[in-house]
Write an enzyme that holds these catalytic residues in place. Structure first.
Site, PDB file in Angstrom:
ATOM      1  N   ASP A 179     -11.239  -1.344 -13.057  1.00 14.27           N
ATOM      2  CA  ASP A 179     -10.381  -0.901 -12.296  1.00 14.27           C
ATOM      3  C   ASP A 179     -11.266  -0.095 -11.109  1.00 14.27           C
ATOM      4  OD1 ASP A 179      -7.308  -0.087 -11.901  1.00 14.27           O
ATOM      5  OD2 ASP A 179      -8.368   1.859 -11.541  1.00 14.27           O
ATOM      6  N   ASN A 187      -6.639   3.192   0.077  1.00 15.06           N
ATOM      7  CA  ASN A 187      -5.932   2.526   0.988  1.00 15.06           C
ATOM      8  C   ASN A 187      -5.325   3.620   2.022  1.00 15.06           C
ATOM      9  OD1 ASN A 187      -5.968  -0.283   0.613  1.00 15.06           O
ATOM     10  ND2 ASN A 187      -4.516  -0.226  -1.159  1.00 15.06           N
ATOM     11  N   HIS A 192      -4.727  -0.746   4.672  1.00 14.62           N
ATOM     12  CA  HIS A 192      -4.686  -1.980   3.765  1.00 14.62           C
ATOM     13  C   HIS A 192      -5.477  -2.911   4.205  1.00 14.62           C
ATOM     14  CE1 HIS A 192      -1.339  -0.232   1.097  1.00 14.62           C
ATOM     15  NE2 HIS A 192      -0.787   0.308   2.288  1.00 14.62           N
ATOM     16  N   ASP A 196      -8.142  -4.650   1.359  1.00 15.06           N
ATOM     17  CA  ASP A 196      -8.387  -6.033   1.184  1.00 15.06           C
ATOM     18  C   ASP A 196      -9.878  -6.583   1.120  1.00 15.06           C
ATOM     19  OD1 ASP A 196      -5.638  -6.153   0.634  1.00 15.06           O
ATOM     20  OD2 ASP A 196      -5.204  -7.210   2.622  1.00 15.06           O
ATOM     21  N   GLU A 223      -5.836  -3.607  -7.977  1.00 13.41           N
ATOM     22  CA  GLU A 223      -7.157  -3.387  -7.983  1.00 13.41           C
ATOM     23  C   GLU A 223      -7.950  -3.722  -9.551  1.00 13.41           C
ATOM     24  OE1 GLU A 223      -4.963   0.691  -8.530  1.00 13.41           O
ATOM     25  OE2 GLU A 223      -4.459  -1.357  -7.600  1.00 13.41           O
TER      26      GLU A 223
END
Length: 305
Positions: A179, A187, A192, A196, A223
């Site tokens: 994780d 973010n 965002h 990504d 994630e």
């Protein structure tokens, strides 16, 4: 984004299996301008080649000593690693019974002797095009569009097969759940699009550690990432997990809202013999418990037990 395989027919490999040297040479010459050809003289050599290289298509003579083309075809179709290879028979017997045998053995097509060059070329081309389209569809179905890693569809489809193989060979299964630490804050801070790009960089690091053909690196959701590692004991599962955690840390992806000042991941790893094709969720729960402990103990670390 996921780059689809753009393989062309010219780079496809066709394996020609015929005990007659002249026939092999003729077929190879006919197809030489269409694709890359490899020739072998018997079924056993064909099976050995397929295990090592997996051709895109096979052209097989029906009548061969020891193992004939029909039995070779059956062996290919009963092998989970090879059963998607299309097979075209070359046969001098086009009777109804012979045709039925070709279809029932698992063949995709047949060409009668004497071989008409253009007929063979067109049939090989058509089957290669179909396979390339299917490969592209599989790529879309089983790969995550953002990271290029495998996805949950792959896990659902392939895990039962893998479990059966490992049970037959009495091998352990290693599972690691990763994780990205504090990813929501990342973010919020960077946006965002940057999020990504961060996931793509983490995915690239994971993929570098998939060093064996059956190792699977999967985007599990958001994630979270998952490593499925056949024939991996607890020590090696821990080592692989730690190497990935260390490499993400060394990548130095800036993250102001953490104690580390950079993107890190936490990992929960397990290795077990207590699995079957139906209990993956139970194994993932064990890995998730370890992941939770890694998070609670400061993040950027591995818990494996």
């Amino acid at each position: 984004m996921l780059a689809l395989d753009t393989k062309k027919i010219e780079s496809c490999t066709v394996l020609i299996v015929d005990d007659d040297n002249i026939s092999r040479t003729v077929i190879s010459t006919i197809l030489s301008d269409l694709c890359h050809c490899v020739t072998v003289a018997n079924a056993q050599d064909a099976l050995t080649y397929c295990e090592q290289h997996s051709p895109d298509l096979m052209v097989i003579d029906v009548n061969m000593p020891e193992m004939n083309g029909l039995n070779l075809c059956k062996s290919i179709k009963h092998n989970e690693k090879l059963d998607d290879i299309p097979l075209i028979f070359i046969t001098g017997n086009v009777s109804k019974e012979s045709q039925i045998q070709c279809w029932e053995s698992g063949g995709n097509d047949f060409v009668s002797k004497p071989v008409v060059a253009q007929t063979l070329i067109h049939r090989v081309r058509n089957h290669l095009l179909s396979k390339l389209r299917m490969d592209a569809l599989v790529e879309l179905t089983f790969h995550d569009s953002l990271t290029g890693l495998l996805n949950r569809n792959y896990l659902t489809q392939e895990y039962p097969k893998l479990a059966r193989q490992l049970l037959r060979s009495q091998q352990r299964l290693g599972v690691i759940l990763f994780d990205v630490d504090n990813f929501k804050q990342y973010n919020d801070q960077y946006g965002h699009l940057a999020g990504d790009q961060c996931l793509q960089r983490v995915a690239n690091i994971l993929q570098k550690h998939a060093r064996r053909s059956r190792d699977a690196m999967i985007r599990f959701g958001g994630e979270e990432f998952l490593a499925i590692l056949p024939d991996t004991d607890m020590h090696n599962a821990r080592c692989i997990a730690q190497a990935i955690v260390d490499d993400v840390n060394k990548a130095g992806i800036p993250h102001k809202n953490t104690d580390f000042g950079r993107i890190t991941v936490s990992a929960g790893a397990v290795s077990t013999r207590s699995f079957n094709q139906d209990n993956l969720d139970e194994i993932l729960e064990l890995a998730d418990v370890n992941l939770y402990e890694a998070k609670m103990n400061g993040k950027n670390r591995v818990v494996c037990k």
